[in-house]
Design a protein around this motif. Structure first.
Motif, PDB file in Angstrom:
ATOM      1  N   ILE A   1       1.348  -1.035  -0.071  1.00 13.80           N
ATOM      2  CA  ILE A   1      -0.004  -0.103  -0.173  1.00 13.80           C
ATOM      3  C   ILE A   1       0.863   0.990  -0.238  1.00 13.80           C
ATOM      4  O   ILE A   1       1.972   1.326   0.444  1.00 13.80           O
ATOM      5  N   ILE A   2       0.346   2.078  -1.043  1.00 17.80           N
ATOM      6  CA  ILE A   2       1.445   3.462  -0.650  1.00 17.80           C
ATOM      7  C   ILE A   2       0.946   5.028  -0.462  1.00 17.80           C
ATOM      8  O   ILE A   2      -0.624   4.654  -1.192  1.00 17.80           O
ATOM      9  N   VAL A   3       0.971   5.358   0.335  1.00 22.88           N
ATOM     10  CA  VAL A   3       0.448   6.716   1.130  1.00 22.88           C
ATOM     11  C   VAL A   3       1.528   7.976   0.754  1.00 22.88           C
ATOM     12  O   VAL A   3       2.499   7.967  -0.004  1.00 22.88           O
ATOM     13  N   SER A   4       0.921   8.980   0.994  1.00 18.53           N
ATOM     14  CA  SER A   4       2.152  10.039   1.042  1.00 18.53           C
ATOM     15  C   SER A   4       2.295  10.601   1.928  1.00 18.53           C
ATOM     16  O   SER A   4       1.861  10.160   2.436  1.00 18.53           O
ATOM     17  N   ALA A   5       3.889  11.465   1.806  1.00 18.30           N
ATOM     18  CA  ALA A   5       4.902  12.013   3.704  1.00 18.30           C
ATOM     19  C   ALA A   5       2.686  13.437   3.823  1.00 18.30           C
ATOM     20  O   ALA A   5       3.495  14.308   4.458  1.00 18.30           O
ATOM     21  N   LEU A   6       2.176  13.783   3.097  1.00 17.37           N
ATOM     22  CA  LEU A   6       1.450  14.665   3.472  1.00 17.37           C
ATOM     23  C   LEU A   6       0.455  14.916   3.726  1.00 17.37           C
ATOM     24  O   LEU A   6      -0.679  15.188   3.722  1.00 17.37           O
ATOM     25  N   GLU A   7      -0.281  13.557   4.360  1.00 15.88           N
ATOM     26  CA  GLU A   7      -1.191  13.409   4.450  1.00 15.88           C
ATOM     27  C   GLU A   7      -2.144  13.405   5.514  1.00 15.88           C
ATOM     28  O   GLU A   7      -0.975  13.014   6.755  1.00 15.88           O
ATOM     29  N   HIS A   8      -2.915  13.751   6.387  1.00 18.62           N
ATOM     30  CA  HIS A   8      -3.660  13.571   7.439  1.00 18.62           C
ATOM     31  C   HIS A   8      -4.020  12.378   7.405  1.00 18.62           C
ATOM     32  O   HIS A   8      -3.805  11.409   7.680  1.00 18.62           O
ATOM     33  N   HIS A   9      -4.109  12.276   9.652  1.00 18.09           N
ATOM     34  CA  HIS A   9      -3.766  11.114   9.799  1.00 18.09           C
ATOM     35  C   HIS A   9      -5.088  10.129  10.304  1.00 18.09           C
ATOM     36  O   HIS A   9      -4.560   9.698   9.574  1.00 18.09           O
ATOM     37  N   SER A  10      -6.321  11.038   9.526  1.00 12.45           N
ATOM     38  CA  SER A  10      -7.243  10.301   9.196  1.00 12.45           C
ATOM     39  C   SER A  10      -7.250   8.713   7.249  1.00 12.45           C
ATOM     40  O   SER A  10      -7.544   8.384   7.140  1.00 12.45           O
ATOM     41  N   ASN A  11      -5.887   9.681   6.857  1.00 14.39           N
ATOM     42  CA  ASN A  11      -5.588   8.497   5.539  1.00 14.39           C
ATOM     43  C   ASN A  11      -4.527   8.157   6.115  1.00 14.39           C
ATOM     44  O   ASN A  11      -3.285   7.320   5.127  1.00 14.39           O
ATOM     45  N   ILE A  12      -4.213   7.926   6.732  1.00 14.04           N
ATOM     46  CA  ILE A  12      -2.846   7.089   7.666  1.00 14.04           C
ATOM     47  C   ILE A  12      -3.416   6.003   8.234  1.00 14.04           C
ATOM     48  O   ILE A  12      -2.444   4.846   8.261  1.00 14.04           O
ATOM     49  N   VAL A  13      -4.072   6.214   9.257  1.00 13.01           N
ATOM     50  CA  VAL A  13      -3.846   5.273  10.388  1.00 13.01           C
ATOM     51  C   VAL A  13      -5.061   4.397   9.822  1.00 13.01           C
ATOM     52  O   VAL A  13      -4.712   2.893  10.645  1.00 13.01           O
ATOM     53  N   PRO A  14      -5.769   4.207   9.428  1.00 11.62           N
ATOM     54  CA  PRO A  14      -6.925   3.124   8.649  1.00 11.62           C
ATOM     55  C   PRO A  14      -6.096   1.701   7.682  1.00 11.62           C
ATOM     56  O   PRO A  14      -6.105   0.978   8.202  1.00 11.62           O
ATOM     57  N   TRP A  15      -5.078   2.688   7.362  1.00 11.10           N
ATOM     58  CA  TRP A  15      -3.863   1.695   6.325  1.00 11.10           C
ATOM     59  C   TRP A  15      -3.043   0.650   7.568  1.00 11.10           C
ATOM     60  O   TRP A  15      -2.987   0.096   6.634  1.00 11.10           O
ATOM     61  N   GLN A  16      -2.355   1.808   8.487  1.00  9.85           N
ATOM     62  CA  GLN A  16      -1.577   1.076   8.970  1.00  9.85           C
ATOM     63  C   GLN A  16      -3.093  -0.036   9.841  1.00  9.85           C
ATOM     64  O   GLN A  16      -2.145  -1.259   9.375  1.00  9.85           O
ATOM     65  N   MET A  17      -3.608   0.130  10.348  1.00  8.52           N
ATOM     66  CA  MET A  17      -4.348  -1.087  10.787  1.00  8.52           C
ATOM     67  C   MET A  17      -4.765  -2.106   9.885  1.00  8.52           C
ATOM     68  O   MET A  17      -4.807  -3.148  10.367  1.00  8.52           O
ATOM     69  N   LEU A  18      -5.404  -1.701   9.050  1.00  3.62           N
ATOM     70  CA  LEU A  18      -5.309  -2.543   7.134  1.00  3.62           C
ATOM     71  C   LEU A  18      -3.675  -3.517   7.309  1.00  3.62           C
ATOM     72  O   LEU A  18      -4.333  -4.506   6.964  1.00  3.62           O
ATOM     73  N   CYS A  19      -2.958  -3.039   7.460  1.00  3.23           N
ATOM     74  CA  CYS A  19      -1.394  -3.324   7.241  1.00  3.23           C
ATOM     75  C   CYS A  19      -1.375  -4.460   8.372  1.00  3.23           C
ATOM     76  O   CYS A  19      -0.813  -5.750   8.263  1.00  3.23           O
ATOM     77  N   GLU A  20      -1.575  -3.998   9.755  1.00  5.12           N
ATOM     78  CA  GLU A  20      -1.538  -5.285  10.608  1.00  5.12           C
ATOM     79  C   GLU A  20      -1.902  -5.869  10.538  1.00  5.12           C
ATOM     80  O   GLU A  20      -2.489  -7.579  10.761  1.00  5.12           O
ATOM     81  N   ARG A  21      -3.312  -6.142   9.886  1.00  2.00           N
ATOM     82  CA  ARG A  21      -4.123  -7.038  10.017  1.00  2.00           C
ATOM     83  C   ARG A  21      -4.684  -7.797   8.317  1.00  2.00           C
ATOM     84  O   ARG A  21      -5.021  -9.129   8.566  1.00  2.00           O
ATOM     85  N   THR A  22      -3.841  -7.851   7.833  1.00  2.00           N
ATOM     86  CA  THR A  22      -3.979  -8.403   6.911  1.00  2.00           C
ATOM     87  C   THR A  22      -2.163  -8.174   6.050  1.00  2.00           C
ATOM     88  O   THR A  22      -2.112  -9.865   5.669  1.00  2.00           O
ATOM     89  N   GLY A  23      -1.273  -8.611   6.288  1.00  2.00           N
ATOM     90  CA  GLY A  23       0.356  -8.672   6.357  1.00  2.00           C
ATOM     91  C   GLY A  23       1.005  -8.135   4.915  1.00  2.00           C
ATOM     92  O   GLY A  23       1.519  -7.650   5.047  1.00  2.00           O
ATOM     93  N   ALA A  24      -0.181  -6.786   5.049  1.00  2.00           N
ATOM     94  CA  ALA A  24       0.895  -6.086   3.686  1.00  2.00           C
ATOM     95  C   ALA A  24       1.131  -4.756   4.189  1.00  2.00           C
ATOM     96  O   ALA A  24       1.904  -4.617   5.163  1.00  2.00           O
TER      97      ALA A  24
END
Length: 406
Positions: free
Chosen positions: A114-137
């Motif tokens: 999954i790719i995000v950018s360094a300019l993101e709001h926390h709401s576009n960082i934390v959900p993807w971190q949680m997703l990676c924890e659940r899936t191994g991505a």
């Protein structure tokens, strides 16, 4: 004609005083103010046709359903989605992002990227971190430069056949940077990845064309667009929305229920469990009508003029540094700044005493502040109802704060 005095008269809150001074509201990136027309639509709903939707045969229910679905059509038309059922009503941008992240939990696997950018709001960082924890991505980040812009060569290097999702904001809430999302979307699609764009900060300034962008998902909030809080939308391409499982279970999102098996309703109801924020959706549609009546080209031209004027005036203050793109670059009407040796919170507190509302802190974008090695910034964010006279008041207030704190 862009009649600023007529526009300001539409916003009752702009007439109030704060600490004995006329309110100068420059926190529009956090939430915009609400015109009387939108306020009236909320009162009208609760006064005349308050009822639950989609379920009733009685007149009030039918009137409420019609108004709610008309609002969905307004959003579809405004953003040029192909189908109304590709517009999912949400409680706001964060809700939409989490809905998509939850759906991809059943799609991603270990080793996907999954790719995000360094300019993101926390709401576009934390959900993807949680997703990676659940899936191994694996989460990867497009870096930024000292001008507050994404390093696109680095993005090219991050993309691979393992990339499944790319998530980038259209405009940075902290710096006002306008990201090259069309290029980002195209390059992601070239490797078979889906793209979600966080449009929360863009929609007050830019009329995004979702079909022209060819974006897979786009999210935004009503309260950034002169609408109410607690309302927003998720756009998703029909094929993608059909692939994702429901986010919540309950009424409205079902076709048939038994204790043995439940089947789900079609789009958009599959993702709209329970009683929605009916008046919020209706008022969102009214807010879109209001902004379109003013004209987004008119709004953009006026706000760019304000941005340039405010940038020039603020840079006359010794020791003041602005973070983010130059005013001549890809930037919207946000100025994030600090004064050397003074904490941004102290500046914000003093200018508030003079009636000037600005935001201070990391603006839910802490990685940006860590990159610049600062605790936060003072952020002045402008809307089409602000004036150059208000900019002058801001400058005077900041100068007074500097004099008191230096």
């Amino acid at each position: 004609m862009f009649d600023i005095e007529k526009i300001r008269a539409d916003f009752p809150i702009l007439k109030r005083k704060v600490n004995g001074y006329p309110l100068v509201y420059l926190d529009n990136a956090a939430t915009s103010q609400t015109p009387q027309l939108v306020i009236d639509s909320i009162v009208d709903y609760y006064s005349n046709y308050n009822a639950n939707i989609h379920r009733g045969v009685h007149t009030l229910s039918q009137e409420a359903t019609d108004a709610y679905e008309q609002a969905r059509q307004k959003i579809r038309h405004h953003f040029n989605a192909e189908h109304a059922h590709e517009i999912i009503f949400t409680s706001g941008t964060t809700h939409g992002i989490n809905l998509v992240a939850n759906g991809f939990s059943s799609i991603l696997k270990t080793g996907d990227e999954i790719i995000v950018s360094a300019l993101e709001h926390h709401s576009n960082i934390v959900p993807w971190q949680m997703l990676c924890e659940r899936t191994g991505a694996v989460l990867k980040v497009i870096p930024m430069n000292m001008e507050g812009e994404l390093i696109m060569d680095a993005y090219d290097n991050l993309l691979s056949e393992n990339t499944k999702l790319v998530f980038v904001n259209h405009i940075s809430n902290a710096l006002g940077t306008i990201n090259p999302i069309k290029e980002i979307i195209q390059k992601a699609h070239d490797v078979g990845a889906a793209v979600l764009i966080d449009g929360a900060q863009a929609t007050p300034h830019i009329k995004a064309d979702l079909q022209a962008l060819d974006v897979d998902f786009y999210v935004a909030s009503a309260h950034k667009m002169c609408g109410p809080t607690g309302a927003g939308f998720l756009y998703g391409k029909e094929d993608w929305l059909n692939k994702l499982p429901p986010y919540q279970g309950g009424g409205e999102m079902i076709a048939e229920v038994s204790f043995e098996k439940t089947t789900y309703a079609g789009l958009p109801h599959k993702f709209e469990a329970g009683t929605p924020n009916i008046c919020g959706g209706i008022a969102f549609g009214i807010a879109i009508d209001y902004m379109n009546a003013i004209g987004f080209d008119n709004i953009a031209n006026y706000e760019n003029e304000l941005l340039k004027y405010a940038t020039d005036k603020l840079l006359e203050i010794d020791g003041l540094k602005i973070y983010g793109p130059d005013v001549s670059g890809a930037k919207t009407s946000v100025i994030s700044f600090n004064i050397e040796g003074i904490h941004p919170y102290d500046i914000g507190s003093i200018v508030d005493k003079l009636g000037v509302a600005v935001r201070t802190g990391h603006h839910c974008a802490q990685p940006i502040m860590d990159f610049f090695k600062i605790p936060g910034t003072v952020r002045a964010s402008f809307a089409f109802y602000n004036t150059k006279e208000e900019v002058d008041t801001l400058v005077v207030a900041v100068k007074r704060a500097k004099g008191m704190l230096s």
